[in-house]
Design a protein around this motif. Structure first.
Motif, PDB file in Angstrom:
ATOM      1  N   UNK A 189       2.888  18.851   3.370  1.00  0.00           N
ATOM      2  CA  UNK A 189       3.220  17.899   4.434  1.00  0.00           C
ATOM      3  C   UNK A 189       4.210  16.858   3.906  1.00  0.00           C
ATOM      4  N   UNK A 190       3.968  16.386   2.691  1.00  0.00           N
ATOM      5  CA  UNK A 190       4.906  15.447   2.064  1.00  0.00           C
ATOM      6  C   UNK A 190       6.265  16.095   1.855  1.00  0.00           C
ATOM      7  N   UNK A 191       6.243  17.335   1.416  1.00  0.00           N
ATOM      8  CA  UNK A 191       7.497  18.033   1.147  1.00  0.00           C
ATOM      9  C   UNK A 191       8.330  18.186   2.412  1.00  0.00           C
ATOM     10  N   UNK A 192       7.642  18.396   3.552  1.00  0.00           N
ATOM     11  CA  UNK A 192       8.374  18.605   4.802  1.00  0.00           C
ATOM     12  C   UNK A 192       8.751  17.303   5.499  1.00  0.00           C
ATOM     13  N   UNK A 193       7.828  16.338   5.536  1.00  0.00           N
ATOM     14  CA  UNK A 193       8.027  15.147   6.364  1.00  0.00           C
ATOM     15  C   UNK A 193       8.370  13.889   5.581  1.00  0.00           C
ATOM     16  N   UNK A 194       8.287  13.967   4.256  1.00  0.00           N
ATOM     17  CA  UNK A 194       8.468  12.755   3.475  1.00  0.00           C
ATOM     18  C   UNK A 194       7.141  12.032   3.315  1.00  0.00           C
ATOM     19  N   UNK A 195       7.189  10.859   2.728  1.00  0.00           N
ATOM     20  CA  UNK A 195       5.978  10.130   2.369  1.00  0.00           C
ATOM     21  C   UNK A 195       5.837   8.877   3.230  1.00  0.00           C
ATOM     22  N   UNK A 196       5.066   7.894   2.755  1.00  0.00           N
ATOM     23  CA  UNK A 196       4.897   6.654   3.505  1.00  0.00           C
ATOM     24  C   UNK A 196       6.234   5.933   3.641  1.00  0.00           C
ATOM     25  N   UNK A 197       6.498   5.399   4.823  1.00  0.00           N
ATOM     26  CA  UNK A 197       7.721   4.635   5.049  1.00  0.00           C
ATOM     27  C   UNK A 197       7.632   3.344   4.245  1.00  0.00           C
ATOM     28  N   UNK A 198       8.543   3.133   3.279  1.00  0.00           N
ATOM     29  CA  UNK A 198       8.457   1.944   2.423  1.00  0.00           C
ATOM     30  C   UNK A 198       8.739   0.635   3.148  1.00  0.00           C
ATOM     31  N   UNK A 199       9.167   0.702   4.401  1.00  0.00           N
ATOM     32  CA  UNK A 199       9.416  -0.531   5.156  1.00  0.00           C
ATOM     33  C   UNK A 199       8.113  -1.259   5.464  1.00  0.00           C
ATOM     34  N   UNK A 200       6.992  -0.529   5.500  1.00  0.00           N
ATOM     35  CA  UNK A 200       5.693  -1.153   5.758  1.00  0.00           C
ATOM     36  C   UNK A 200       5.105  -1.638   4.439  1.00  0.00           C
ATOM     37  N   UNK A 201       4.740  -2.918   4.386  1.00  0.00           N
ATOM     38  CA  UNK A 201       4.117  -3.448   3.167  1.00  0.00           C
ATOM     39  C   UNK A 201       2.632  -3.120   3.136  1.00  0.00           C
ATOM     40  N   UNK A 202       1.930  -3.416   4.217  1.00  0.00           N
ATOM     41  CA  UNK A 202       0.513  -3.118   4.325  1.00  0.00           C
ATOM     42  C   UNK A 202       0.120  -3.076   5.794  1.00  0.00           C
ATOM     43  N   UNK A 203      -0.675  -2.094   6.146  1.00  0.00           N
ATOM     44  CA  UNK A 203      -1.159  -1.815   7.495  1.00  0.00           C
ATOM     45  C   UNK A 203      -0.127  -1.026   8.308  1.00  0.00           C
ATOM     46  N   UNK A 204      -0.620  -0.075   9.047  1.00  0.00           N
ATOM     47  CA  UNK A 204       0.147   0.773   9.979  1.00  0.00           C
ATOM     48  C   UNK A 204       0.966   1.859   9.299  1.00  0.00           C
ATOM     49  N   UNK A 258       0.815  -1.220   0.000  1.00  0.00           N
ATOM     50  CA  UNK A 258       0.000   0.000   0.000  1.00  0.00           C
ATOM     51  C   UNK A 258       0.849   1.270   0.000  1.00  0.00           C
ATOM     52  N   UNK A 259       1.743   1.400   0.951  1.00  0.00           N
ATOM     53  CA  UNK A 259       2.496   2.642   1.104  1.00  0.00           C
ATOM     54  C   UNK A 259       3.403   2.936  -0.074  1.00  0.00           C
ATOM     55  N   UNK A 260       4.159   1.946  -0.498  1.00  0.00           N
ATOM     56  CA  UNK A 260       5.098   2.173  -1.599  1.00  0.00           C
ATOM     57  C   UNK A 260       4.369   2.471  -2.904  1.00  0.00           C
ATOM     58  N   UNK A 261       3.228   1.829  -3.119  1.00  0.00           N
ATOM     59  CA  UNK A 261       2.450   2.119  -4.327  1.00  0.00           C
ATOM     60  C   UNK A 261       1.919   3.556  -4.278  1.00  0.00           C
ATOM     61  N   UNK A 262       1.440   3.976  -3.126  1.00  0.00           N
ATOM     62  CA  UNK A 262       0.989   5.368  -2.993  1.00  0.00           C
ATOM     63  C   UNK A 262       2.137   6.344  -3.216  1.00  0.00           C
ATOM     64  N   UNK A 263       3.324   5.962  -2.787  1.00  0.00           N
ATOM     65  CA  UNK A 263       4.490   6.830  -3.017  1.00  0.00           C
ATOM     66  C   UNK A 263       4.746   7.036  -4.505  1.00  0.00           C
ATOM     67  N   UNK A 264       4.488   6.004  -5.314  1.00  0.00           N
ATOM     68  CA  UNK A 264       4.608   6.167  -6.769  1.00  0.00           C
ATOM     69  C   UNK A 264       3.604   7.205  -7.260  1.00  0.00           C
TER      70      UNK A 264
END
Length: 296
Positions: free
Chosen positions: A181-196, A66-72
């Protein structure tokens, strides 16, 4: 562009199509784009969505989670606001405009994210927000599975809101976030595959002073669990495996070594009888136990 609506699809052609149709049908009075990130679907999604001129289609040749796909999707987005929307949601009104107007109308608020009280297909309120994950809270959640008389968490069946309500985190099913917010804090942590991953991101928002609100106005149905085609029941093997991994990762990331090790042992002992009662194959049972006891 006012808003970039980002959807992640994984073998949910029908649900995603319905979601997109609801966006196009209900959204007006602002400039928006729909970005669909496809996690290597094999159900005909690529053939259908790659030809849909209403969306910007991004195909990944593997399932990124989920997170890494959203980052794309974030990387390709041009909107001043980003709206992360699950593929198993349906907009019942001009929800995007409600979120947009709230942010535009509160320029002095340091807004990190907005969400709404989600509905199920029977129009009943369902899980829409929650408290940040803590070791004690997670242990109490497992204990409550044995002591069913304990009070259920209020955010699993939330009351409707009529004024903006500050919350710890908003579920990732409908997450409206200003681009800065993304520009300041970054995006989803790619270490999480799904959930949290959305909890982790909003915890970082909280530490930076950004507020998260659930607001009145947007009407959104969430067919909870529908975006995971392997989730034939609420606690399917794949679901519980991903949740175990993600919660362990979250607590390891945000708490010290002693707290993490103590939590992991206590959590594993409490979950052991529950897992042994499941009807998983021996190999699946061993896999879940390895995650719990050894984080592997």
């Amino acid at each position: 562009m006012d808003v970039s609506i980002i959807i992640v699809n994984y073998n949910t052609l029908g649900l995603t199509s319905d979601c997109i149709e609801s966006i196009v049908d209900k959204t007006s009075d602002l400039e928006y784009e729909i970005i669909l990130v496809d996690n290597a679907s094999t159900d005909g999604s690529k053939e259908v969505f790659s030809q849909d001129a209403r969306i910007r289609y991004i195909y990944s040749d593997r399932n990124l989670g989920f997170g890494r796909a959203n980052n794309l999707g974030i990387r390709e987005a041009t909107g001043r606001y980003l709206f992360f929307l699950n593929s198993d949601t349906i907009l019942l009104n001009n929800a995007v405009k409600y979120f947009f107007d709230f942010c535009e109308g509160h320029p002095d608020e340091k807004i990190g994210a907005l969400g709404a009280i989600l509905k199920d297909q029977n129009q009943k309120n369902i899980h829409s927000y929650g408290k940040f994950i803590t070791p004690v809270g997670e242990i109490m959640d497992v204990v409550s599975k044995y002591l069913r008389f304990l009070k259920k968490r209020e955010y699993l069946h939330p009351a409707s809101v009529f004024q903006p309500e500050a919350v710890d985190y908003i579920t990732g099913a409908d997450l409206f976030v200003p681009r800065n917010v993304c520009d300041e804090l970054g995006v989803f942590d790619p270490a999480f595959f799904m959930y949290c991953e959305e909890v982790d991101w909003q915890f970082r928002m909280a530490k930076a002073g950004y507020k998260r609100f659930v607001i009145d106005g947007p009407l959104i149905i969430h067919l909870e669990g529908g975006s995971d085609p392997s989730n034939t029941r609420l606690w399917s093997f794949n679901r519980i495996e991903n949740i175990f991994r993600s919660k362990l990762l979250y607590i390891k990331k945000h708490y010290n070594y002693f707290v993490f090790r103590s939590y992991k042992l206590c959590n594993a002992v409490l979950w052991l009888p529950l897992l042994l009662m499941r009807k998983d194959t021996p190999d699946k049972q061993k896999k879940l136990l390895r995650i719990l006891f050894f984080n592997k």
